[in-house]
Structures are given as C-alpha cells and as structure tokens.
Motif scaffolding. Structure first.
Motif, PDB file in Angstrom:
ATOM      1  N   ARG A  60      -6.414   1.646 -13.592  1.00 14.66           N
ATOM      2  CA  ARG A  60      -6.177   0.427 -12.818  1.00 14.66           C
ATOM      3  C   ARG A  60      -4.881  -0.249 -13.237  1.00 14.66           C
ATOM      4  O   ARG A  60      -4.469  -0.189 -14.386  1.00 14.66           O
ATOM      5  N   GLU A  97      -7.645  -1.717  -1.409  1.00 16.64           N
ATOM      6  CA  GLU A  97      -6.978  -0.423  -1.246  1.00 16.64           C
ATOM      7  C   GLU A  97      -6.617   0.168  -2.604  1.00 16.64           C
ATOM      8  O   GLU A  97      -6.722   1.374  -2.814  1.00 16.64           O
ATOM      9  N   MET A  98      -6.215  -0.692  -3.532  1.00 13.21           N
ATOM     10  CA  MET A  98      -5.855  -0.227  -4.866  1.00 13.21           C
ATOM     11  C   MET A  98      -7.045   0.432  -5.548  1.00 13.21           C
ATOM     12  O   MET A  98      -6.888   1.412  -6.276  1.00 13.21           O
ATOM     13  N   GLU A 129      -9.263   2.213  -4.160  1.00 12.42           N
ATOM     14  CA  GLU A 129      -9.378   3.566  -3.619  1.00 12.42           C
ATOM     15  C   GLU A 129      -8.281   4.483  -4.156  1.00 12.42           C
ATOM     16  O   GLU A 129      -8.510   5.669  -4.370  1.00 12.42           O
ATOM     17  N   ILE A 130      -7.091   3.931  -4.388  1.00 11.31           N
ATOM     18  CA  ILE A 130      -5.942   4.733  -4.827  1.00 11.31           C
ATOM     19  C   ILE A 130      -6.041   5.085  -6.301  1.00 11.31           C
ATOM     20  O   ILE A 130      -5.737   6.205  -6.700  1.00 11.31           O
ATOM     21  N   HIS A 131      -6.444   4.120  -7.123  1.00 12.71           N
ATOM     22  CA  HIS A 131      -6.455   4.294  -8.575  1.00 12.71           C
ATOM     23  C   HIS A 131      -7.881   4.249  -9.115  1.00 12.71           C
ATOM     24  O   HIS A 131      -8.577   3.262  -8.922  1.00 12.71           O
ATOM     25  N   MET A 187       2.123   1.716  -3.559  1.00 13.42           N
ATOM     26  CA  MET A 187       1.100   2.197  -4.492  1.00 13.42           C
ATOM     27  C   MET A 187       0.711   3.650  -4.212  1.00 13.42           C
ATOM     28  O   MET A 187       0.383   4.394  -5.128  1.00 13.42           O
ATOM     29  N   LYS A 188       0.784   4.058  -2.938  1.00  7.60           N
ATOM     30  CA  LYS A 188       0.476   5.448  -2.575  1.00  7.60           C
ATOM     31  C   LYS A 188       1.687   6.365  -2.767  1.00  7.60           C
ATOM     32  O   LYS A 188       1.560   7.577  -2.634  1.00  7.60           O
ATOM     33  N   ARG A 189       2.854   5.746  -2.992  1.00  9.92           N
ATOM     34  CA  ARG A 189       4.119   6.492  -3.132  1.00  9.92           C
ATOM     35  C   ARG A 189       4.384   7.339  -1.890  1.00  9.92           C
ATOM     36  O   ARG A 189       4.615   8.541  -1.972  1.00  9.92           O
ATOM     37  N   THR A 190       4.351   6.684  -0.744  1.00  8.98           N
ATOM     38  CA  THR A 190       4.616   7.372   0.516  1.00  8.98           C
ATOM     39  C   THR A 190       5.760   6.695   1.253  1.00  8.98           C
ATOM     40  O   THR A 190       6.130   5.567   0.958  1.00  8.98           O
ATOM     41  N   ILE A 213       0.839  -1.204   0.000  1.00 10.23           N
ATOM     42  CA  ILE A 213       0.000   0.000   0.000  1.00 10.23           C
ATOM     43  C   ILE A 213       0.875   1.256   0.000  1.00 10.23           C
ATOM     44  O   ILE A 213       0.602   2.205  -0.736  1.00 10.23           O
ATOM     45  N   ARG A 263       5.247   4.443 -11.419  1.00  9.87           N
ATOM     46  CA  ARG A 263       3.853   4.033 -11.650  1.00  9.87           C
ATOM     47  C   ARG A 263       3.887   2.587 -12.148  1.00  9.87           C
ATOM     48  O   ARG A 263       4.618   2.259 -13.073  1.00  9.87           O
TER      49      ARG A 263
END
Length: 163
Positions: A93, A83-84, A86-88, A51-54, A48, A62
C-alpha cells in the motif's frame, strides 16, 4: 538524512485540481528539506493512470506518498483510494495523506477504513504538513535500510559447520 541526495528521492503524487492549493503544497515541499520528486495530476482519471502506470504514465515511478484532495472534477479522492486497493495489495500500500476542505465525518471515516495515514483539514498548517511529510520520509528511509539489511543477510553464507 531527509534532504540527503544520496538517498532515493521520495516519490510523491499530488492529486489536486486547485492550482493555488497545488502551488502552496509544492512550495512547502521545497522548503521541507526532504529529497523528493513530485508529480501533479488534477483528476481521478489521471491519478488512476499514474498508479496503474498506463498511457502517458507508463514510466511512472513507484509511489512513496500520495497527497490527495477529496473533491476533484471527475469524482472524489475516495474513488482514487478504492481503485488503489485494487491496484496494490495490502503489503504494498502507498502511504496516503488527505488534504481537504471537507468537514464531513463520513468522508473521514471512509478514509480511515481505506487505510489513509493522515487526514489534514484545509487550510493546511504548513508546520503540520511538513511534520507529516518528514515522518513519512523517515519511515521510507528506515524501511529501505531494513530491506538492504535483510538482503545482505540472505546473501551471506550459512555459519553452520558440518563435521
């Protein structure tokens, strides 16, 4: 074409807690001839963050392909998939391939509902795995070519003449 270093490397995230399975997957990718860059994470939390790049993944690329184990130390692959979502947004996708030893139809059905492209049972057939990865690379190249062509058409002056 697939192994052409002039094309963008396929950005792959492997979410796998089993080091033996991760090693097998990494070696198969090396033998595939597909130009790629791979990042290995071992938990839902790390996936996660990537994917959020945090956090330590603030400069993560990407993704083009997510290779996802279902059973992880801090949750399931379904947690990553949810979670993906919600992110993308749907239009962006990430192509996802589940690699799992689970034989539970409930998980497979939920993966289908969450848009998983391929569901491969462990032990993974290397031929099937490589076919899937190569197919995703071909699709990635095709989509890049379409995007370049569309951008080129937008930058050309209109052919309509005025009298």
């Amino acid at each position: 074409m697939l192994g052409d270093s002039r094309t963008k490397p396929m950005e792959i995230l492997l979410v796998e807690d089993g080091l033996v399975d991760a090693r097998i997957t990494i070696h198969a990718l090396r033998r595939s001839g597909v130009h790629h860059r791979l990042t290995l994470v071992r938990t839902v939390h790390e996936a996660i963050l990537f994917m959020k790049r945090t956090g330590i993944f603030a400069r993560a690329p990407r993704l083009d392909l997510l290779l996802l184990d279902m059973i992880l130390p801090d949750g399931t692959g379904l947690d990553v998939l949810e979670e993906m979502l919600e992110i993308h947004p749907d239009s962006a996708r990430i192509a996802t391939v589940v690699l799992t030893a689970l034989e539970d139809d409930t998980y497979r059905q939920r993966c289908d509902e969450l848009g998983v492209c391929d569901y491969i049972q462990k032990p993974v057939s290397e031929d099937e795995f490589l076919r899937v990865v190569r197919d995703h690379k071909k699709l990635m190249i095709h989509l890049q070519q379409v995007a370049v062509a569309a951008a080129g058409q937008q930058n050309q002056p209109s052919s309509a003449s005025t009298s």
